[in-house]
Design a protein around this motif. Structure first.
Motif, PDB file in Angstrom:
ATOM      1  N   TYR A 147       4.817   0.801   4.556  1.00 49.24           N
ATOM      2  CA  TYR A 147       4.213   1.283   3.324  1.00 49.24           C
ATOM      3  C   TYR A 147       5.141   1.046   2.137  1.00 49.24           C
ATOM      4  O   TYR A 147       6.350   0.824   2.299  1.00 49.24           O
ATOM      5  CB  TYR A 147       3.909   2.776   3.445  1.00 49.24           C
ATOM      6  CG  TYR A 147       2.635   3.087   4.200  1.00 49.24           C
ATOM      7  CD1 TYR A 147       1.391   2.694   3.702  1.00 49.24           C
ATOM      8  CD2 TYR A 147       2.670   3.778   5.406  1.00 49.24           C
ATOM      9  CE1 TYR A 147       0.215   2.993   4.381  1.00 49.24           C
ATOM     10  CE2 TYR A 147       1.494   4.087   6.100  1.00 49.24           C
ATOM     11  CZ  TYR A 147       0.265   3.688   5.571  1.00 49.24           C
ATOM     12  OH  TYR A 147      -0.888   3.985   6.244  1.00 49.24           O
TER      13      TYR A 147
ATOM     14  N   VAL B 218       2.395   0.737   8.252  1.00 52.78           N
ATOM     15  CA  VAL B 218       1.041   0.916   7.710  1.00 52.78           C
ATOM     16  C   VAL B 218       0.023   1.111   8.831  1.00 52.78           C
ATOM     17  O   VAL B 218       0.068   0.458   9.867  1.00 52.78           O
ATOM     18  CB  VAL B 218       0.578  -0.238   6.774  1.00 52.78           C
ATOM     19  CG1 VAL B 218       1.459  -0.345   5.552  1.00 52.78           C
ATOM     20  CG2 VAL B 218       0.512  -1.553   7.512  1.00 52.78           C
TER      21      VAL B 218
ATOM     22  N   ILE C 129       1.861   4.986   0.918  1.00 56.23           N
ATOM     23  CA  ILE C 129       1.573   5.872   2.059  1.00 56.23           C
ATOM     24  C   ILE C 129       0.681   7.034   1.629  1.00 56.23           C
ATOM     25  O   ILE C 129       0.004   7.639   2.449  1.00 56.23           O
ATOM     26  CB  ILE C 129       2.894   6.362   2.703  1.00 56.23           C
ATOM     27  CG1 ILE C 129       2.640   6.983   4.081  1.00 56.23           C
ATOM     28  CG2 ILE C 129       3.630   7.356   1.802  1.00 56.23           C
ATOM     29  CD1 ILE C 129       3.891   7.191   4.916  1.00 56.23           C
TER      30      ILE C 129
ATOM     31  N   GLY D 235       0.548   8.504   6.662  1.00 56.83           N
ATOM     32  CA  GLY D 235      -0.478   7.625   6.104  1.00 56.83           C
ATOM     33  C   GLY D 235      -1.849   8.028   6.615  1.00 56.83           C
ATOM     34  O   GLY D 235      -1.997   8.429   7.771  1.00 56.83           O
TER      35      GLY D 235
ATOM     36  N   GLY E  95      -0.828  -4.409   7.763  1.00 62.53           N
ATOM     37  CA  GLY E  95       0.575  -4.801   7.687  1.00 62.53           C
ATOM     38  C   GLY E  95       0.835  -6.110   8.408  1.00 62.53           C
ATOM     39  O   GLY E  95       0.017  -7.032   8.350  1.00 62.53           O
TER      40      GLY E  95
ATOM     41  N   GLU F 132       0.851  -1.186   0.000  1.00 63.09           N
ATOM     42  CA  GLU F 132       0.000   0.000   0.000  1.00 63.09           C
ATOM     43  C   GLU F 132       0.884   1.231   0.000  1.00 63.09           C
ATOM     44  O   GLU F 132       1.889   1.276   0.719  1.00 63.09           O
ATOM     45  CB  GLU F 132      -0.909   0.034   1.238  1.00 63.09           C
ATOM     46  CG  GLU F 132      -1.831   1.244   1.217  1.00 63.09           C
ATOM     47  CD  GLU F 132      -2.649   1.469   2.488  1.00 63.09           C
ATOM     48  OE1 GLU F 132      -3.499   2.362   2.474  1.00 63.09           O
ATOM     49  OE2 GLU F 132      -2.414   0.751   3.489  1.00 63.09           O
TER      50      GLU F 132
END
Ligand SMILES: Nc1nc2c(c(=O)[nH]1)N[C@H]1C(S)=C(S)[C@@H](COP(=O)(O)O)O[C@H]1N2
Ligand SMILES: [Mo]
Length: 507
Positions: free
Chosen positions: A361, A394, A277, A494, A423, A275
Motif C-alpha cells: 500500500y 495490497v 491502505i 486494508g 499489487g 493505493e
C-alpha cells in the motif's frame, strides 16, 4: 483570547512569510500518534480535503482558548508579565521536546518567533485587559452611560478595547486563511481520482464501442488528478539543488547523493499503481501513473549491504518513516522515482525523490526521502506506530466505475466497467454479477500496462427487463485467489469486500 489571537498572528506571519513551521504543526505528528489507531486517517480520508484545514483551524482555535485561560490566570497574578515568559519557556523546553521536536524544535529562529509571539500575547493582555474597577457604581448598562460621565469614558475605552481585540481576531483569521491556501494540496482536479466517466455517468450512446471505453477510467491517471495523501498540514517544499540523500547503516560504503547523482544513473520508466491502505471498498484513493526512476537495489548494492542486514528504513523530510524488508528493497521493481508522466515529481507526490514499490500500500512508498538506512532489525514506521499493518500488502480489490451508483440507464445495452488491483500478484480474472451475486459473468480485461498495475475491465450488459439491479464485481489475483467477500474496514490491513452499485433500468 485577543492575546491568543496576537500569538497566532505572529506564528502565522512567520509561516506565511518565511515558511517557518507553526506550533500546531510542530506538535501535530505527536498528537496524531496519541489518537487511537485509525482516527487520524479516518478524519483525513472521510473529511477529504476539508480534514486538514479543519485540523489546522481547530489547533489555532485551541491556542486562542488557551490564551484566554492564561488571561484568567494573569488577571489574578501579581506580576502578570511572568506568565508569557513562563509560556515561552514551557513551549521551548517542555511542549516541543515532548512532541518529539526537541528543545525549541532545534531552531534559534523558532525560539525567537515564539518569544515574539509570547511577547505579543503579554502586550495584548496588558493593553486590552483592565481589571473591573472595585467601584460602587452599579453595573453600567450601555443605556445608562449617556448620562454618567465616568461611565461614558469607560464605555468608550471598552469599545476601543473591543475593536482592538476584534482586529487581532480578524488578522488571525485572515492569516490563517492565507496559510490554509498552502495546506498540503489536494489534487487540482477534484476529490475523485478514479475519474468518473462523465459528469452524469455514462450517457447512453448509440456507439457501443465508444460507450464501452467510456466505462473505464484512463489507464494512466493524469498527474493532476492522481490521488494525494500525506500526514502533513504543510508538505515539504524542497529544493532539488539543496536536497541530499544519505545511504548508511550497516553498509560498507555509506554515501551521500545529490539529485544529479540519482538522475545520472540508469533510469527505468514504469507504470505503478498506488493505493492508500485507508481506501474504502469503491473508494478513490487509488491511481495509476507512469513513473521514471532508478533502481533502489542498484544503489544498495553499490553501498555494499552487510550480511547482517534485514531491513531498509526510510526517513523523509517531513519526519515520515517507513520500512521495507531487505528482500523487498533489493527487488528490481523497487524504484527511487523522480518523474511522474515525464515531468519532475509534483511537490505533493514527493519532489524531488520518492520510493515506489509494487506489492504494498501507499504508506510503504515514502515521499520526500532524505535517508535510507540499512538495518539488522525493523523499526515501525509512522503509520505502524498507529497500529496499521506492518506488511501492508495490497488486498485484491475491484471497483465498478460505470455506471454510477443509483444511476438510471436506458433499456438496451449498458456498458459496465471499472478497475481491479492486486499489487504484484496481478489480476487474472474479473467477474461481474448483475443479480446481487447469484450469477457471475467474466468481464473483458483490457491489456494492463504492466504486471503489477491495475487492470481495467468492461462488459456489455443487456438487462432483460426494466427494474432495479445490483451490480457486484470481484477479482481474482495471480495466485488464483478470489478477492475476499467479507466486508472489513480499512484499519488495520486494508479494506476487503465486493464493491456494488445499484442501477435502475428505465422502461
Ligand atoms: N514522506 C511521506 N511519504 C508518504 C506519506 C507521508 O505522509 N509522508 N504518506 C504515504 C501514504 S499514506 C500514501 S497513501 C502515499 C500517497 O502517495 P501519493 O500522495 O503520491 O498518491 O504516500 C505515502 N508516502
Ligand atoms: Mo495511505
Amino acid at each position: 483570547m485577543a492575546g491568543g489571537c496576537a500569538f497566532v498572528v505572529i506564528i502565522l506571519l512567520a509561516r506565511v512569510l518565511f515558511s517557518l513551521p507553526t506550533l500546531p504543526e510542530l506538535v501535530q505528528d505527536r498528537l496524531v500518534l496519541l489518537l487511537p489507531g485509525p482516527a487520524f486517517s479516518f478524519a483525513l480520508d472521510r473529511l477529504r480535503y476539508l480534514g486538514k484545514p479543519l485540523l489546522f483551524g481547530v489547533l489555532l482555535l485551541l491556542l486562542t482558548l488557551v490564551g484566554g485561560l492564561g488571561g484568567v490566570a494573569m488577571s489574578r497574578m501579581r506580576r502578570a508579565a511572568t506568565l508569557p515568559v513562563l509560556a515561552w519557556i514551557a513551549i521551548g523546553l517542555a511542549i516541543l521536546p515532548l512532541a518529539g521536536a526537541g528543545v525549541f524544535a532545534g531552531s534559534v529562529i523558532i525560539a525567537l518567533v515564539n518569544l515574539l509571539a509570547c511577547a505579543a500575547y503579554g502586550l495584548a493582555f496588558r493593553v486590552l485587559y483592565a481589571p473591573s474597577p472595585p467601584s460602587s457604581t452599579p453595573a453600567v448598562g450601555v443605556t445608562h452611560v449617556e448620562d454618567v460621565d465616568p461611565g461614558n469614558h469607560a464605555a468608550r475605552y471598552d469599545r476601543r478595547r473591543l475593536l482592538a481585540g476584534a482586529a487581532l481576531g480578524i488578522a488571525a483569521i485572515g492569516l490563517a486563511w492565507r496559510a490554509a491556501g498552502r495546506l498540503s494540496a489536494p489534487p487540482a482536479g477534484a476529490a475523485s481520482t478514479v475519474p468518473s466517466t462523465g459528469p452524469g455517468g455514462t450517457p447512453a450512446s448509440p456507439l457501443a464501442v465508444d460507450s464501452l471505453s467510456a466505462a473505464v477510467p484512463p489507464a494512466v491517471t493524469p498527474s493532476e488528478r492522481f490521488y494525494v495523501v500525506s500526514k502533513n498540514l504543510f508538505d515539504p517544499d524542497l529544493d532539488a539543488d539543496k536536497w541530499g540523500l544519505r545511504i548508511d547503516g550497516i553498509v560498507d560504503r555509506p554515501r551521500s547523493l545529490r539529485f544529479g547523482d540519482i538522475a545520472a544513473l540508469p533510469s527505468v520508466r514504469a507504470p505503478r499503481t498506488l493505493e492508500c491502505i485507508s481506501n474504502e471498498v469503491g473508494g478513490d484513493l487509488i491511481s495509476n501513473g507512469l513513473w521514471t526512476g532508478t533502481r533502489l537495489g542498484d544503489l544498495l548494492r553499490e553501498a555494499g549491504v552487510r550480511a547482517a542486514a534485514t531491513h531498509v528504513l526510510f526517513t523523509c523530510a517531513d519526519g515520515f518513516t517507513s520500512s521495507l524488508t531487505l528482500t523487498q528493497a533489493t527487488d528490481p521493481s523497487i524504484l527511487l522515482a523522480y518523474q511522474l508522466d515525464d515531468a519532475p515529481l509534483p511537490k505533493n507526490h514527493g519532489f524531488p525523490v520518492r520510493v515506489l514499490g509494487t506489492a504494498t500500500y501507499g504508506m510503504k512508498n515514502p515521499k520526500w526521502v532524505t535517508r535510507i538506512e540499512v538495518a539488522s532489525a525493523n523499526r515501525p514506521g509512522f503509520w505502524q506506530q498507529q497500529g496499521w499493518d506492518e506488511q501492508a500488502i495490497v488486498q485484491t480489490m475491484s471497483v465498478v466505475t460505470a455506471p454510477d451508483n443509483n444511476a438510471t440507464v436506458s433499456p438496451g445495452t449498458t456498458p459496465i466497467g471499472g478497475i481491479a488491483f492486486a499489487g504484484d500478484r496481478g489480476v487474472t480474472r474479473v467477474e461481474v454479477s448483475t443479480d446481487a451475486g447469484s450469477t457471475w459473468t467474466d468481464a473483458e480485461l483490457l491489456p494492463s500496462l504492466g504486471p503489477s498495475t491495475w487492470t481495467l475491465w468492461r462488459l456489455q450488459w443487456r438487462p432483460e427487463k426494466p427494474g432495479s439491479y445490483l451490480i457486484v464485481v470481484r477479482a481474482t489475483d495471480g495466485t488464483g485467489a478470489v478477492q475476499p467477500a467479507r466486508r472489513t474496514t480499512p484499519f488495520p490491513v486494508g479494506a476487503t469486500g465486493y464493491h456494488q452499485v445499484h442501477v435502475r433500468v428505465a422502461a
